[in-house]
Design a protein around this motif. Sequence first.
Motif, PDB file in Angstrom:
ATOM      1  N   ARG A  99       0.770  -1.125   0.133  1.00 22.35           N
ATOM      2  CA  ARG A  99       0.039   0.027   0.035  1.00 22.35           C
ATOM      3  C   ARG A  99       0.675   1.248   0.137  1.00 22.35           C
ATOM      4  O   ARG A  99       0.538   2.159  -0.712  1.00 22.35           O
ATOM      5  CB  ARG A  99      -0.999  -0.173   1.155  1.00 22.35           C
ATOM      6  CG  ARG A  99      -1.837   1.183   1.543  1.00 22.35           C
ATOM      7  CD  ARG A  99      -2.643   0.891   2.736  1.00 22.35           C
ATOM      8  NE  ARG A  99      -1.921   0.821   3.911  1.00 22.35           N
ATOM      9  CZ  ARG A  99      -1.201   1.583   4.631  1.00 22.35           C
ATOM     10  NH1 ARG A  99      -0.688   2.501   4.011  1.00 22.35           N
ATOM     11  NH2 ARG A  99      -0.369   1.035   5.640  1.00 22.35           N
ATOM     12  N   GLU A 100       1.844   1.116   0.557  1.00 22.71           N
ATOM     13  CA  GLU A 100       2.550   2.231   0.905  1.00 22.71           C
ATOM     14  C   GLU A 100       3.398   2.683  -0.380  1.00 22.71           C
ATOM     15  O   GLU A 100       3.758   3.788  -0.973  1.00 22.71           O
ATOM     16  CB  GLU A 100       3.929   2.218   1.935  1.00 22.71           C
ATOM     17  CG  GLU A 100       3.209   2.309   3.494  1.00 22.71           C
ATOM     18  CD  GLU A 100       4.505   2.067   4.562  1.00 22.71           C
ATOM     19  OE1 GLU A 100       3.691   2.250   5.553  1.00 22.71           O
ATOM     20  OE2 GLU A 100       5.288   1.486   4.342  1.00 22.71           O
ATOM     21  N   ARG A 101       3.958   1.427  -0.941  1.00 21.63           N
ATOM     22  CA  ARG A 101       4.904   2.047  -2.119  1.00 21.63           C
ATOM     23  C   ARG A 101       3.912   2.100  -3.274  1.00 21.63           C
ATOM     24  O   ARG A 101       4.450   2.978  -4.242  1.00 21.63           O
ATOM     25  CB  ARG A 101       5.501   0.369  -2.692  1.00 21.63           C
ATOM     26  CG  ARG A 101       6.760   0.283  -1.582  1.00 21.63           C
ATOM     27  CD  ARG A 101       7.774  -0.818  -2.017  1.00 21.63           C
ATOM     28  NE  ARG A 101       8.381  -1.134  -0.721  1.00 21.63           N
ATOM     29  CZ  ARG A 101       9.402  -2.049  -0.679  1.00 21.63           C
ATOM     30  NH1 ARG A 101       9.502  -2.834  -1.807  1.00 21.63           N
ATOM     31  NH2 ARG A 101       9.874  -2.541   0.210  1.00 21.63           N
ATOM     32  N   MET A 102       2.774   1.665  -3.340  1.00 19.75           N
ATOM     33  CA  MET A 102       1.614   1.917  -4.563  1.00 19.75           C
ATOM     34  C   MET A 102       1.145   3.416  -4.374  1.00 19.75           C
ATOM     35  O   MET A 102       0.556   3.948  -5.301  1.00 19.75           O
ATOM     36  CB  MET A 102       0.573   1.007  -4.479  1.00 19.75           C
ATOM     37  CG  MET A 102       1.074  -0.548  -5.103  1.00 19.75           C
ATOM     38  SD  MET A 102       1.888  -0.409  -6.449  1.00 19.75           S
ATOM     39  CE  MET A 102       0.258  -0.182  -7.873  1.00 19.75           C
ATOM     40  N   GLY A 103       1.039   3.773  -3.111  1.00 17.76           N
ATOM     41  CA  GLY A 103       0.683   5.230  -2.857  1.00 17.76           C
ATOM     42  C   GLY A 103      -0.821   5.423  -2.898  1.00 17.76           C
ATOM     43  O   GLY A 103      -1.415   6.246  -2.859  1.00 17.76           O
TER      44      GLY A 103
END
Lengths: 155, 155, 84, 84
Positions: free
Chosen positions: C11-15
């Motif tokens: 989730r963090e990396r996909m934003g």
Amino acid sequence: MATVRVQTPAFDTGAELAALLAGRTDVGGIGCFVGVVRGTAGGQPILSMTLEHYPGMTERALTAIAAEAEARWELQGCTVIHRHGRLLPGEPIVLVLTASAHRQAALDATAFLIDWLKTRAPFWKHEEMAEGGPRWVEAHSGDDAAAARWDTMKL
Amino acid sequence: MATVRVQTPAFDTGAELAALLAGRTDVGGIGCFVGVVRGTAGGQPILSMTLEHYPGMTERALTAIAAEAEARWELQGCTVIHRHGRLLPGEPIVLVLTASAHRQAALDATAFLIDWLKTRAPFWKHEEMAEGGPRWVEAHSGDDAAAARWDTMKL
Amino acid sequence: MARILYFAWLRERMGRTEEVLPLPSGVETVGGLIALLQQRDAAGAGAFAHPAMVRAAVNQEFATPGTPLQDGDEVAFFPPVTGG
Amino acid sequence: MARILYFAWLRERMGRTEEVLPLPSGVETVGGLIALLQQRDAAGAGAFAHPAMVRAAVNQEFATPGTPLQDGDEVAFFPPVTGG
């Protein structure tokens, strides 16, 4: 380190569990077992179960069993409470609690404690049957086998 | 038959245990495990742990895991409560309770539930460290091994 | 169309926590969708740089790269789980 | 002298919870004490009719028929335990 009690009144599992955790942050898991009076014995309904014990030796035996668990596993705490006197079906008889950094130690120590307690603590169960006279509960060969599992493990 | 809940607030272990026993006299033993937030991770102090989960799938996964335990052992009741959100060291994360006529079934089912839950329920732990940035907890190969023990047992 | 959810460091990396995406013809499996997301933008390339570290679910059941996708599916990507 | 305690059905068959007994010369073990009690009276004969069903403790530790006895010991007889 272990808490060992032999008593007539019911115990408060939630309170005992909270006491094991109080003020510490090194516990990762607590294993627990609660033994309960079943309403039947050999298929026949029972009215009550009375636990007789050997005051003095009981506390000594439970303390020795708890010390053995603490020697075999890294425990941060261990509680054994066993009731005596007259109990009704559905009432709790015995509480075992173990706290450890790791869940497997807590789970294994809990199983060990109840297995050893069943074969090494001087309690005797007397059942009042709904029909027919009262009777002394006979020891289980299965309990001896369960306790003997630990003889060759973790030594 | 199982009770499954995913919630933010703390659970009341004593009340959940009493609920499993309420109104019945066929339970001989209750197995229990409570997972707790440890204050350190890899030797470093943590300030908090936040549990993220997948709403919908979490409840479905926990229900499936509990149903598997009920298929493998004769249980009279089974409770799984898992918290999510931000938790502090010393706070309980997860509760597993199993009730059975026989202690070994309750103890085995409890160990099974926590092992499967660790590898099959969609939760992710995020740790806020006392020093250094926050980090996602990595899965343990030991947890996979513990869960895999049950693949070849009791089938 | 597929609804795609991201959890934890994915989730963090996909934003983003989720998105709705039309499934192009040729994207018929979870593995196909991963390849699409890897190629779409820098976020996808970063999030799916090591597919062996990524787990997936389709309609809230664990899935593998070979799991087929259909229109209307809910697909989730996340790291190996760490509950309990 | 030894203090002797009885529990459960051994207590019922002996008709007492405890007694204090001088240890006669020749009674040097738990097994010797059992033989003495068997021969003493009908209650003892009944309680110890099947010694394999009887367990013993000396000074609150489990004992065997061969466990030696000393003046002042606390000896207990009972059936196999059934707690937990």
